[in-house]
Design a protein around this motif. Structure first.
Motif, PDB file in Angstrom:
ATOM      1  N   GLY A 162       0.882  -1.177   0.045  1.00  0.00           N
ATOM      2  CA  GLY A 162       0.016  -0.059   0.087  1.00  0.00           C
ATOM      3  C   GLY A 162       0.878   0.966  -0.028  1.00  0.00           C
ATOM      4  N   ILE A 163       1.863   1.315   0.906  1.00  0.00           N
ATOM      5  CA  ILE A 163       2.798   2.405   0.946  1.00  0.00           C
ATOM      6  C   ILE A 163       3.597   2.604  -0.582  1.00  0.00           C
ATOM      7  N   LEU A 164       3.931   1.375  -1.133  1.00  0.00           N
ATOM      8  CA  LEU A 164       4.668   1.459  -2.385  1.00  0.00           C
ATOM      9  C   LEU A 164       3.700   2.079  -3.488  1.00  0.00           C
ATOM     10  N   LEU A 165       2.383   1.717  -3.436  1.00  0.00           N
ATOM     11  CA  LEU A 165       1.380   1.953  -4.276  1.00  0.00           C
ATOM     12  C   LEU A 165       1.301   3.661  -4.088  1.00  0.00           C
ATOM     13  N   VAL A 166       1.236   4.240  -2.957  1.00  0.00           N
ATOM     14  CA  VAL A 166       1.021   5.834  -2.765  1.00  0.00           C
ATOM     15  C   VAL A 166       2.408   6.553  -3.407  1.00  0.00           C
ATOM     16  N   LEU A 167       3.409   5.671  -2.909  1.00  0.00           N
ATOM     17  CA  LEU A 167       4.695   6.442  -3.600  1.00  0.00           C
ATOM     18  C   LEU A 167       4.719   6.292  -5.233  1.00  0.00           C
ATOM     19  N   LEU A 168       4.446   5.366  -5.954  1.00  0.00           N
ATOM     20  CA  LEU A 168       4.192   5.094  -7.318  1.00  0.00           C
ATOM     21  C   LEU A 168       3.193   6.065  -7.767  1.00  0.00           C
ATOM     22  N   LEU A 169       1.947   6.307  -7.217  1.00  0.00           N
ATOM     23  CA  LEU A 169       1.125   7.450  -7.582  1.00  0.00           C
ATOM     24  C   LEU A 169       1.800   8.715  -7.461  1.00  0.00           C
ATOM     25  N   ILE A 170       2.474   9.112  -6.516  1.00  0.00           N
ATOM     26  CA  ILE A 170       2.721  10.476  -6.353  1.00  0.00           C
ATOM     27  C   ILE A 170       3.866  10.776  -7.104  1.00  0.00           C
ATOM     28  N   ILE A 171       4.792   9.695  -7.514  1.00  0.00           N
ATOM     29  CA  ILE A 171       5.829   9.971  -8.362  1.00  0.00           C
ATOM     30  C   ILE A 171       5.404   9.935  -9.915  1.00  0.00           C
ATOM     31  N   LEU A 172       4.428   9.289 -10.111  1.00  0.00           N
ATOM     32  CA  LEU A 172       3.723   9.307 -11.442  1.00  0.00           C
ATOM     33  C   LEU A 172       3.060  10.698 -11.802  1.00  0.00           C
ATOM     34  N   ALA A 173       2.461  11.034 -10.854  1.00  0.00           N
ATOM     35  CA  ALA A 173       1.888  12.345 -10.709  1.00  0.00           C
ATOM     36  C   ALA A 173       2.840  13.353 -11.141  1.00  0.00           C
ATOM     37  N   ARG A 174       4.319  13.177 -10.637  1.00  0.00           N
ATOM     38  CA  ARG A 174       5.282  14.086 -10.937  1.00  0.00           C
ATOM     39  C   ARG A 174       5.825  14.103 -12.439  1.00  0.00           C
ATOM     40  N   VAL A 175       5.610  12.727 -13.155  1.00  0.00           N
ATOM     41  CA  VAL A 175       6.105  12.366 -14.393  1.00  0.00           C
ATOM     42  C   VAL A 175       4.939  13.107 -15.189  1.00  0.00           C
ATOM     43  N   PHE A 176       3.849  13.019 -14.995  1.00  0.00           N
ATOM     44  CA  PHE A 176       2.608  13.496 -15.703  1.00  0.00           C
ATOM     45  C   PHE A 176       2.893  14.977 -15.706  1.00  0.00           C
ATOM     46  N   ASP A 177       3.072  15.493 -14.698  1.00  0.00           N
ATOM     47  CA  ASP A 177       3.489  17.194 -14.447  1.00  0.00           C
ATOM     48  C   ASP A 177       4.468  17.508 -15.408  1.00  0.00           C
ATOM     49  N   ARG A 178       5.605  16.816 -15.697  1.00  0.00           N
ATOM     50  CA  ARG A 178       6.887  16.843 -16.455  1.00  0.00           C
ATOM     51  C   ARG A 178       6.439  16.989 -17.867  1.00  0.00           C
ATOM     52  N   GLY A 179       5.487  15.741 -18.262  1.00  0.00           N
ATOM     53  CA  GLY A 179       5.166  15.319 -19.460  1.00  0.00           C
ATOM     54  C   GLY A 179       4.439  16.427 -19.908  1.00  0.00           C
ATOM     55  N   ALA A 180       3.309  16.985 -18.986  1.00  0.00           N
ATOM     56  CA  ALA A 180       2.533  18.129 -19.339  1.00  0.00           C
ATOM     57  C   ALA A 180       3.402  19.397 -19.926  1.00  0.00           C
ATOM     58  N   GLU A 181       4.275  19.716 -19.172  1.00  0.00           N
ATOM     59  CA  GLU A 181       5.325  20.655 -19.332  1.00  0.00           C
ATOM     60  C   GLU A 181       5.927  20.555 -20.546  1.00  0.00           C
ATOM     61  N   MET A 182       6.542  19.523 -21.044  1.00  0.00           N
ATOM     62  CA  MET A 182       7.012  19.099 -22.269  1.00  0.00           C
ATOM     63  C   MET A 182       6.400  19.048 -23.523  1.00  0.00           C
ATOM     64  N   ARG A 183       4.844  18.835 -23.212  1.00  0.00           N
ATOM     65  CA  ARG A 183       3.890  18.690 -24.243  1.00  0.00           C
ATOM     66  C   ARG A 183       3.540  20.258 -24.677  1.00  0.00           C
ATOM     67  N   GLU A 184       3.624  21.226 -23.655  1.00  0.00           N
ATOM     68  CA  GLU A 184       3.424  22.725 -23.639  1.00  0.00           C
ATOM     69  C   GLU A 184       4.551  23.234 -24.747  1.00  0.00           C
ATOM     70  N   GLU A 185       5.848  22.721 -24.163  1.00  0.00           N
ATOM     71  CA  GLU A 185       6.955  23.422 -24.878  1.00  0.00           C
ATOM     72  C   GLU A 185       6.879  22.816 -26.318  1.00  0.00           C
ATOM     73  N   LEU A 186       6.473  21.623 -26.433  1.00  0.00           N
ATOM     74  CA  LEU A 186       6.577  21.135 -27.973  1.00  0.00           C
ATOM     75  C   LEU A 186       5.074  21.849 -28.790  1.00  0.00           C
ATOM     76  N   GLU A 187       4.387  22.340 -28.299  1.00  0.00           N
ATOM     77  CA  GLU A 187       3.143  22.863 -28.835  1.00  0.00           C
ATOM     78  C   GLU A 187       3.609  24.318 -29.246  1.00  0.00           C
ATOM     79  N   GLY A 188       4.527  24.970 -28.496  1.00  0.00           N
ATOM     80  CA  GLY A 188       5.267  26.437 -28.878  1.00  0.00           C
ATOM     81  C   GLY A 188       6.118  26.166 -29.660  1.00  0.00           C
ATOM     82  N   THR A 189       6.565  25.057 -30.264  1.00  0.00           N
ATOM     83  CA  THR A 189       7.594  24.840 -31.144  1.00  0.00           C
ATOM     84  C   THR A 189       7.399  24.859 -32.771  1.00  0.00           C
ATOM     85  N   ILE A 190       7.694  25.778 -33.454  1.00  0.00           N
ATOM     86  CA  ILE A 190       7.276  26.054 -34.881  1.00  0.00           C
ATOM     87  C   ILE A 190       8.656  25.215 -35.645  1.00  0.00           C
TER      88      ILE A 190
END
Lengths: 190, 68
Positions: A162-190
């Motif tokens: 259960g503790i591992l699941l919590v850690l996994l989810l919170i780290i995965l949330a950070r991965v998604f935040d970074r992925g969203a940042e990268m996506r935004e950067e890509l959208e502004g790339t011409i």
């Protein structure tokens, strides 16, 4: 904005369809369980004497009236756990929908995953204290009458998975935040 | 913004419209507008190469660094 959907992640993909189906089923099961336990808790003041009478048929010593209070508390904790589960299921369903739409890397999905992680942590904590109460209830009820087929043991411990699941989810949330940042950067790339 | 895109001036010098350039470099008009108005966050070398080729200029003619 339209996104390219890669093969294997189309909205009709078998894995996504199955996940969506399982989540919808889980949602309705959770809702049914919440309704059932809430009804049980609401009617407990009128039924606890009959319940204690049933318990006295199983245990050597007749249960103290406080046992009904403990049962009510455990039921209330059960409702909290089910509500947290429903919260997590709803967020997970939205994430699955966004995968189907071909756009999972968004800030909202990071927030959703963080929410699921916090819900999983809260479930672990409530389950731990609920188990302690259940253990206390069994100790309060005492020994089972000879010849009665009743066995129950409650393990009140913190679940490592259960503790591992919590850690996994919170780290995965950070991965998604970074992925969203990268996506935004890509959208502004011409 | 420190980097200024001089696409408007280059288009004027070459007597070319943004739509015409978009067709020649195979980039959508919407994306070229973003570049022209300075709203782009980054630029690919392939885009820079295509624009320089069509407008017969150097990268330094298109992108200018402002000290202010």
């Amino acid at each position: 904005m339209e996104y390219n959907v890669k093969p294997g992640t189309e909205p009709n993909d078998l894995v996504l369809k199955s996940a969506r189906g399982i989540l919808i089923l889980s949602k309705w099961l959770s809702l049914f369980a919440i309704a059932a336990v809430t009804l049980g808790l609401a009617t407990l003041p009128f039924t606890y004497q009959a319940g204690l009478a049933e318990l006295s048929k199983v245990f050597v010593n007749p249960p103290a009236p406080e046992a009904a209070g403990l049962i009510a508390l455990i039921m209330a904790m059960g409702i909290v756990i089910l509500l947290l589960t429903l919260f997590a299921i709803n967020r997970l369903r939205r994430i699955v929908d966004s995968v189907g739409a071909g756009n999972p890397f968004t800030r909202i999905n990071g927030t959703r995953l963080r929410g699921i992680g916090i819900a999983a942590l809260a479930i672990q904590i409530v389950t731990f204290f609920g188990s302690l109460l259940g253990d206390g209830l069994l100790t309060m009820l005492g020994d089972v009458k000879p010849g009665v087929d009743f066995a129950m043991s409650i393990d009140a411990s913190i679940s490592l998975s259960g503790i591992l699941l919590v850690l996994l989810l919170i780290i995965l949330a950070r991965v998604f935040d970074r992925g969203a940042e990268m996506r935004e950067e890509l959208e502004g790339t011409i | 913004m420190a980097i200024t895109v001089k696409l408007d001036d280059l288009l004027h010098d070459n007597r070319m419209t943004l739509t015409e350039l978009a067709e020649r470099v195979d980039i959508t008009l919407a994306n070229l507008s973003i570049l022209k108005t300075g709203k782009a966050k980054a630029m690919r070398f392939t885009t820079l190469e295509a624009i320089c080729r069509e407008l017969q200029c150097q990268p330094g003619d298109l992108l200018v660094f402002d000290q202010d």
